[in-house]
Design a protein around this motif. Structure first.
Motif, PDB file in Angstrom:
ATOM      1  N   LYS A  23       0.845  -1.183   0.000  1.00  0.00           N
ATOM      2  CA  LYS A  23       0.000   0.000   0.000  1.00  0.00           C
ATOM      3  C   LYS A  23       0.887   1.241   0.000  1.00  0.00           C
ATOM      4  N   VAL A  24       0.590   2.131  -0.925  1.00  0.00           N
ATOM      5  CA  VAL A  24       1.380   3.347  -1.036  1.00  0.00           C
ATOM      6  C   VAL A  24       0.941   4.321   0.047  1.00  0.00           C
ATOM      7  N   GLY A  25       1.887   4.776   0.847  1.00  0.00           N
ATOM      8  CA  GLY A  25       1.582   5.735   1.903  1.00  0.00           C
ATOM      9  C   GLY A  25       1.477   7.143   1.335  1.00  0.00           C
ATOM     10  N   THR A  26       0.872   8.025   2.094  1.00  0.00           N
ATOM     11  CA  THR A  26       0.785   9.405   1.660  1.00  0.00           C
ATOM     12  C   THR A  26       2.042  10.147   2.098  1.00  0.00           C
ATOM     13  N   PHE A  27       2.422  11.099   1.318  1.00  0.00           N
ATOM     14  CA  PHE A  27       3.601  11.914   1.597  1.00  0.00           C
ATOM     15  C   PHE A  27       3.207  12.983   2.603  1.00  0.00           C
ATOM     16  N   GLU A  28       3.965  13.122   3.657  1.00  0.00           N
ATOM     17  CA  GLU A  28       3.670  14.093   4.714  1.00  0.00           C
ATOM     18  C   GLU A  28       4.232  15.465   4.334  1.00  0.00           C
ATOM     19  N   LEU A  29       3.332  16.392   4.049  1.00  0.00           N
ATOM     20  CA  LEU A  29       3.746  17.749   3.697  1.00  0.00           C
ATOM     21  C   LEU A  29       4.221  18.548   4.909  1.00  0.00           C
ATOM     22  N   GLY A  30       3.805  18.147   6.089  1.00  0.00           N
ATOM     23  CA  GLY A  30       4.097  18.910   7.308  1.00  0.00           C
ATOM     24  C   GLY A  30       5.560  19.241   7.490  1.00  0.00           C
ATOM     25  N   ALA A  31       6.444  18.342   7.106  1.00  0.00           N
ATOM     26  CA  ALA A  31       7.878  18.581   7.264  1.00  0.00           C
ATOM     27  C   ALA A  31       8.377  19.700   6.352  1.00  0.00           C
ATOM     28  N   HIS A  32       7.587  20.058   5.360  1.00  0.00           N
ATOM     29  CA  HIS A  32       8.001  21.087   4.400  1.00  0.00           C
ATOM     30  C   HIS A  32       7.223  22.390   4.559  1.00  0.00           C
ATOM     31  N   LEU A  33       6.338  22.452   5.549  1.00  0.00           N
ATOM     32  CA  LEU A  33       5.555  23.669   5.759  1.00  0.00           C
ATOM     33  C   LEU A  33       6.214  24.543   6.818  1.00  0.00           C
ATOM     34  N   ASN A 141       7.252  13.956  -4.855  1.00  0.00           N
ATOM     35  CA  ASN A 141       6.276  13.666  -3.799  1.00  0.00           C
ATOM     36  C   ASN A 141       5.538  14.924  -3.365  1.00  0.00           C
ATOM     37  N   LEU A 142       6.251  16.046  -3.259  1.00  0.00           N
ATOM     38  CA  LEU A 142       5.597  17.316  -2.933  1.00  0.00           C
ATOM     39  C   LEU A 142       4.575  17.686  -4.000  1.00  0.00           C
ATOM     40  N   LEU A 143       4.987  17.599  -5.256  1.00  0.00           N
ATOM     41  CA  LEU A 143       4.067  17.927  -6.350  1.00  0.00           C
ATOM     42  C   LEU A 143       2.842  17.014  -6.337  1.00  0.00           C
ATOM     43  N   GLY A 144       3.064  15.726  -6.083  1.00  0.00           N
ATOM     44  CA  GLY A 144       1.943  14.785  -6.035  1.00  0.00           C
ATOM     45  C   GLY A 144       0.980  15.101  -4.906  1.00  0.00           C
ATOM     46  N   ALA A 145       1.515  15.361  -3.722  1.00  0.00           N
ATOM     47  CA  ALA A 145       0.657  15.673  -2.563  1.00  0.00           C
ATOM     48  C   ALA A 145      -0.107  16.972  -2.796  1.00  0.00           C
ATOM     49  N   LEU A 146       0.563  17.974  -3.332  1.00  0.00           N
ATOM     50  CA  LEU A 146      -0.109  19.246  -3.610  1.00  0.00           C
ATOM     51  C   LEU A 146      -1.161  19.084  -4.700  1.00  0.00           C
ATOM     52  N   SER A 147      -0.843  18.306  -5.718  1.00  0.00           N
ATOM     53  CA  SER A 147      -1.805  18.078  -6.809  1.00  0.00           C
ATOM     54  C   SER A 147      -3.062  17.392  -6.302  1.00  0.00           C
ATOM     55  N   MET A 149      -4.314  17.668  -3.373  1.00  0.00           N
ATOM     56  CA  MET A 149      -5.092  18.676  -2.639  1.00  0.00           C
ATOM     57  C   MET A 149      -5.811  19.622  -3.585  1.00  0.00           C
ATOM     58  N   VAL A 150      -5.098  20.071  -4.619  1.00  0.00           N
ATOM     59  CA  VAL A 150      -5.677  21.015  -5.572  1.00  0.00           C
ATOM     60  C   VAL A 150      -6.903  20.411  -6.251  1.00  0.00           C
ATOM     61  N   LEU A 151      -6.905  19.108  -6.442  1.00  0.00           N
ATOM     62  CA  LEU A 151      -8.036  18.445  -7.096  1.00  0.00           C
ATOM     63  C   LEU A 151      -9.233  18.244  -6.173  1.00  0.00           C
ATOM     64  N   ARG A 152      -9.060  18.471  -4.887  1.00  0.00           N
ATOM     65  CA  ARG A 152     -10.181  18.328  -3.950  1.00  0.00           C
ATOM     66  C   ARG A 152     -11.187  19.450  -4.179  1.00  0.00           C
ATOM     67  N   PRO A 153     -12.472  19.116  -4.116  1.00  0.00           N
ATOM     68  CA  PRO A 153     -13.487  20.160  -4.296  1.00  0.00           C
ATOM     69  C   PRO A 153     -13.320  21.264  -3.246  1.00  0.00           C
ATOM     70  N   ASP A 154     -13.390  22.486  -3.676  1.00  0.00           N
ATOM     71  CA  ASP A 154     -13.358  23.674  -2.823  1.00  0.00           C
ATOM     72  C   ASP A 154     -12.010  23.974  -2.181  1.00  0.00           C
ATOM     73  N   PHE A 155     -10.972  23.152  -2.395  1.00  0.00           N
ATOM     74  CA  PHE A 155      -9.673  23.434  -1.763  1.00  0.00           C
ATOM     75  C   PHE A 155      -9.133  24.792  -2.195  1.00  0.00           C
ATOM     76  N   LEU A 156      -9.101  25.040  -3.506  1.00  0.00           N
ATOM     77  CA  LEU A 156      -8.529  26.296  -3.988  1.00  0.00           C
ATOM     78  C   LEU A 156      -9.328  27.506  -3.523  1.00  0.00           C
ATOM     79  N   ASP A 157     -10.652  27.405  -3.552  1.00  0.00           N
ATOM     80  CA  ASP A 157     -11.472  28.519  -3.068  1.00  0.00           C
ATOM     81  C   ASP A 157     -11.206  28.788  -1.588  1.00  0.00           C
ATOM     82  N   THR A 158     -11.082  27.724  -0.811  1.00  0.00           N
ATOM     83  CA  THR A 158     -10.803  27.875   0.616  1.00  0.00           C
ATOM     84  C   THR A 158      -9.414  28.478   0.816  1.00  0.00           C
ATOM     85  N   LEU A 159      -8.439  27.989   0.071  1.00  0.00           N
ATOM     86  CA  LEU A 159      -7.076  28.512   0.167  1.00  0.00           C
ATOM     87  C   LEU A 159      -7.033  29.994  -0.182  1.00  0.00           C
ATOM     88  N   ARG A 160      -7.719  30.369  -1.242  1.00  0.00           N
ATOM     89  CA  ARG A 160      -7.734  31.772  -1.665  1.00  0.00           C
ATOM     90  C   ARG A 160      -8.393  32.679  -0.631  1.00  0.00           C
TER      91      ARG A 160
END
Length: 177
Positions: A23-33, A141-147, A149-160
């Motif tokens: 099972k492919v794990g998710t990349f943890e963005l927290g270390a890069h924020l 991995n960063l690009l994949g994790a961010l991508s 998120m960007v594809l989630r409904p309403d993520f970009l509107d919420t971010l903006r």
């Protein structure tokens, strides 16, 4: 034999029985924020000015880097391929051989910037990655994790709608859970 075009037949030897893929794990963005690498309300006039502001912000986390080298790396990467990815998002990247870790700079612009993106839409959300050439996996991995998120409904509107770097860190952390 009856194909009207070239055909390639691939056959892999079955030496052992196939097993289920891990099972492919998710990349943890927290270390890069880092809040100091996140900005809200920037209003650059063009890409080069945007890259200069990204470089200045990056120097807060990596003071041994040189601003002109960072800007040039971003400009050269952009010249090789436009990093606009549609929906008002750009993901520029700089490869810097003299740094030892990968950094993520996030900017939510106050006004969209003409970026020559593939969809011809201006850009107002920037996810810039800066890292050494040896950290290609981290960059991907960063690009994949961010991508994702960007594809989630309403993520970009919420971010903006976020007004502070801490709110952006909180949003991304929530989306990672």
């Amino acid at each position: 034999d009856r194909a009207v075009c070239s055909v390639v037949l691939l056959k892999s030897p079955r030496i052992v029985a196939r097993s289920r893929p891990a099972k492919v794990g998710t990349f943890e963005l927290g270390a890069h924020l880092q809040e100091k690498l996140i900005g809200v309300g920037l209003k650059p006039d063009n890409k080069v000015e945007l890259f200069e502001r990204i470089a200045e912000k990056f120097l807060l986390a990596c003071p041994t880097a040189h601003k002109d080298e960072v800007v040039m790396a971003l400009v050269n990467r952009e010249a090789a391929q436009n990093t606009g990815v549609c929906q008002g998002v750009a993901m520029p990247h700089a490869t810097l051989p003299d740094i030892h870790e990968t950094f993520l700079v996030i900017e939510v612009l106050s006004e969209p910037l003409d970026y020559d993106a593939p969809d011809n839409e201006p850009v107002d959300v920037i996810f810039a990655t800066l890292g050494p050439p040896t950290h290609r996996d981290t960059h991907l991995n960063l690009l994949g994790a961010l991508s994702r998120m960007v594809l989630r409904p309403d993520f970009l509107d919420t971010l903006r709608g976020k007004k502070a770097p801490s709110q952006i860190v909180e949003l991304i952390s929530e989306c990672q859970q």
